[in-house]
Write an enzyme that holds these catalytic residues in place. Structure first.
Site, short mmCIF file in Angstrom:
data_model
loop_
_atom_site.label_atom_id
_atom_site.label_comp_id
_atom_site.label_asym_id
_atom_site.label_seq_id
_atom_site.Cartn_x
_atom_site.Cartn_y
_atom_site.Cartn_z
N THR A 7 6.39 1.51 -6.05
CA THR A 7 6.85 0.57 -7.06
C THR A 7 6.34 -0.81 -6.69
O THR A 7 5.54 -0.96 -5.77
CB THR A 7 8.39 0.59 -7.14
OG1 THR A 7 8.92 0.34 -5.83
CG2 THR A 7 8.88 1.94 -7.63
N ALA A 24 13.59 4.52 2.06
CA ALA A 24 13.25 4.16 0.68
C ALA A 24 14.47 3.57 -0.02
O ALA A 24 15.55 4.17 -0.03
CB ALA A 24 12.76 5.39 -0.07
N THR A 34 22.22 -1.44 5.47
CA THR A 34 22.23 -2.89 5.60
C THR A 34 23.61 -3.41 5.97
O THR A 34 24.63 -2.77 5.70
CB THR A 34 21.80 -3.55 4.26
OG1 THR A 34 21.98 -4.96 4.32
CG2 THR A 34 22.63 -3.01 3.10
N ASP A 35 23.65 -4.59 6.57
CA ASP A 35 24.94 -5.23 6.87
C ASP A 35 25.63 -5.76 5.62
O ASP A 35 26.83 -6.06 5.63
CB ASP A 35 24.76 -6.36 7.89
CG ASP A 35 23.81 -7.46 7.43
OD1 ASP A 35 23.24 -7.36 6.33
OD2 ASP A 35 23.63 -8.44 8.20
N GLU A 36 24.90 -5.85 4.50
CA GLU A 36 25.48 -6.40 3.28
C GLU A 36 26.60 -5.54 2.71
O GLU A 36 27.39 -6.02 1.89
CB GLU A 36 24.39 -6.65 2.24
CG GLU A 36 23.37 -7.67 2.70
CD GLU A 36 22.46 -8.15 1.58
OE1 GLU A 36 22.92 -8.28 0.44
OE2 GLU A 36 21.27 -8.38 1.86
N TYR A 95 23.11 -4.67 -5.38
CA TYR A 95 22.32 -4.08 -4.30
C TYR A 95 23.20 -3.51 -3.20
O TYR A 95 23.10 -2.34 -2.83
CB TYR A 95 21.35 -5.10 -3.71
CG TYR A 95 20.84 -4.73 -2.33
CD1 TYR A 95 20.12 -3.55 -2.14
CD2 TYR A 95 21.11 -5.53 -1.22
CE1 TYR A 95 19.67 -3.18 -0.88
CE2 TYR A 95 20.66 -5.17 0.04
CZ TYR A 95 19.95 -4.00 0.20
OH TYR A 95 19.51 -3.64 1.45
N LYS A 137 23.89 0.41 -1.90
CA LYS A 137 23.69 0.87 -0.53
C LYS A 137 25.00 1.41 0.07
O LYS A 137 24.99 2.39 0.82
CB LYS A 137 23.14 -0.26 0.35
CG LYS A 137 21.70 -0.63 0.06
CD LYS A 137 20.74 0.53 0.33
CE LYS A 137 20.59 0.84 1.79
NZ LYS A 137 19.58 1.91 2.04
N LYS A 179 10.93 -12.57 -0.45
CA LYS A 179 12.03 -12.79 0.49
C LYS A 179 11.90 -14.18 1.14
O LYS A 179 10.83 -14.78 1.17
CB LYS A 179 12.04 -11.69 1.55
CG LYS A 179 12.25 -10.29 0.98
CD LYS A 179 13.59 -10.14 0.26
CE LYS A 179 13.80 -8.76 -0.33
NZ LYS A 179 14.09 -7.74 0.66
#
Length: 354
Positions: free
Chosen positions: A35, A81, A133-135, A159, A163, A198
């Site tokens: 993508t 991914a 992720t830590d998010e 997002y 996750k 980013k």
């Protein structure tokens, strides 16, 4: 000895691929849907290795995933991914749910069916490693302790919610079906080959072009920064020595406010690329991102105490290496900006098959 790695044309996945090819004798089956942010030029020298086999495929395509597992018979899968940009998730959340949740579900189902049929000792040795992720843990106040593996999930963006959903599925497939899973939650990565949407690559490239350096809000949002090569080393260690069913946090021991990151970048650029100095004159404050988490911080003491991992790079040494890489690789940058990297598949894969 064959490993299946998803998301290898992405930032972290390509680093894992390059390390595995350079530092092991494993055969790597890399999967990517290519993508917008999937850049096969990031394969680097790994693209030329006879131990690297690229499959242009979507992880949501169950028949294709089944065929890949059956053909290559991997000993483990490293699942990287994902759709991963918060701003894009705010404007288009459905794609994030589809890739991150449905894609992970598809891989889990295919891996489970494959694992159940494996003979011993291959069955006991198989691993499904999920990189997150830590998010997913939400936002911290300045005085809160850093995220631990047992911190309650509280995702605040589409997002991070997607996750979090994939993380819960991985946990459920281990506890319900016995699939030997491993999971890691990492802090913000930075380093070479980072797609320029980013923060760090955007600031480097804007500064080189003399463009404004846009900083959200007051610039005091804090992130823990992890050099991507250190992260890849941690993932390899968890794969080989981690305990199935366990989660490991991976951090860089480098909490920095966004404005501090940008100021440090400007100082490094003033030294390594003095044209246009002082670069801090380009800093511009812009309207904050909706729902912008204030602070992330990772406690990686479990990974350190149980598996002996620590980051090799400090924030300053890693950031200097990153700036130097972008200065030394203008062709990669130009390819990404122009979109020429998208033609790689036609040039290097489809015509080769024909």
């Amino acid at each position: 000895m064959t490993l299946l790695v998803t998301g290898t044309a992405g930032f972290i996945g390509s680093c894992v691929l390059r390390q595995l090819i350079a530092e092991t004798q494993e055969t790597i089956i890399s999967i990517d849907a290519l993508t917008y942010a999937g850049n096969p030029l990031s394969f680097g020298d790994a693209a030329k290795s006879p131990r690297h086999h690229f499959e242009h495929a979507d992880i949501r395509d169950e028949p294709r995933m089944q065929a890949i597992f059956e053909r290559y018979q991997p000993r483990a899968i490293l699942h990287l991914a994902a759709e991963s940009h918060v701003d894009r998730s705010i404007h288009g959340p459905a794609e994030f749910v589809s890739t991150n949740v449905i894609g992970t579900l598809t891989l889990l189902q295919v891996a489970l069916d494959y694992w159940r049929k494996l003979p011993e000792p291959r069955k006991s040795a198989f691993r499904f490693q999920h990189i997150s992720t830590d998010e997913v843990f939400g936002s911290l106040s300045p005085s809160d302790p850093a995220f631990e593996e047992t911190t309650a999930y509280a995702p605040n963006s589409p997002y991070s919610a997607s996750k979090a959903g994939s993380d819960h599925l991985v946990r459920a497939w281990h506890h319900t079906y016995g699939l030997p899973t491993l999971m890691t939650n990492c802090s913000n990565n930075y380093g070479p080959y980072h797609f320029p949407e980013k923060l760090i690559p955007l600031m480097i490239l804007n500064a080189l072009d003399g463009k404004p350096l846009p900083v959200y809000g007051d610039g005091l949002n804090v992130r823990d920064w992890l050099y991507v090569e250190d992260h890849a080393r941690a993932l390899r260690l968890v794969l080989e020595r981690g305990t199935p069913g366990e989660t490991y946090n991976v951090g860089g021991a480098a909490e920095r406010a966004n404005i501090e990151v940008v100021n440090t970048l400007c100082s490094i650029l003033d030294e390594l690329h003095p044209q246009g100095a002082p670069h801090e004159r380009l800093i511009t404050y812009v309207k904050d991102r909706p729902g912008h988490d204030r602070r992330y911080a990772i406690n990686f003491s479990k990974l350190e105490s149980e598996l002996g991992w620590r980051p090799q790079e400090s924030f300053e040494t890693g950031l200097r290496k990153t700036v130097r890489w972008y200065l030394d690789n203008p062709d990669w940058v130009a390819s990404v900006r122009s979109g020429d990297y998208r033609h790689w598949l036609e040039k290097n894969y489809e015509k080769r098959d024909a």
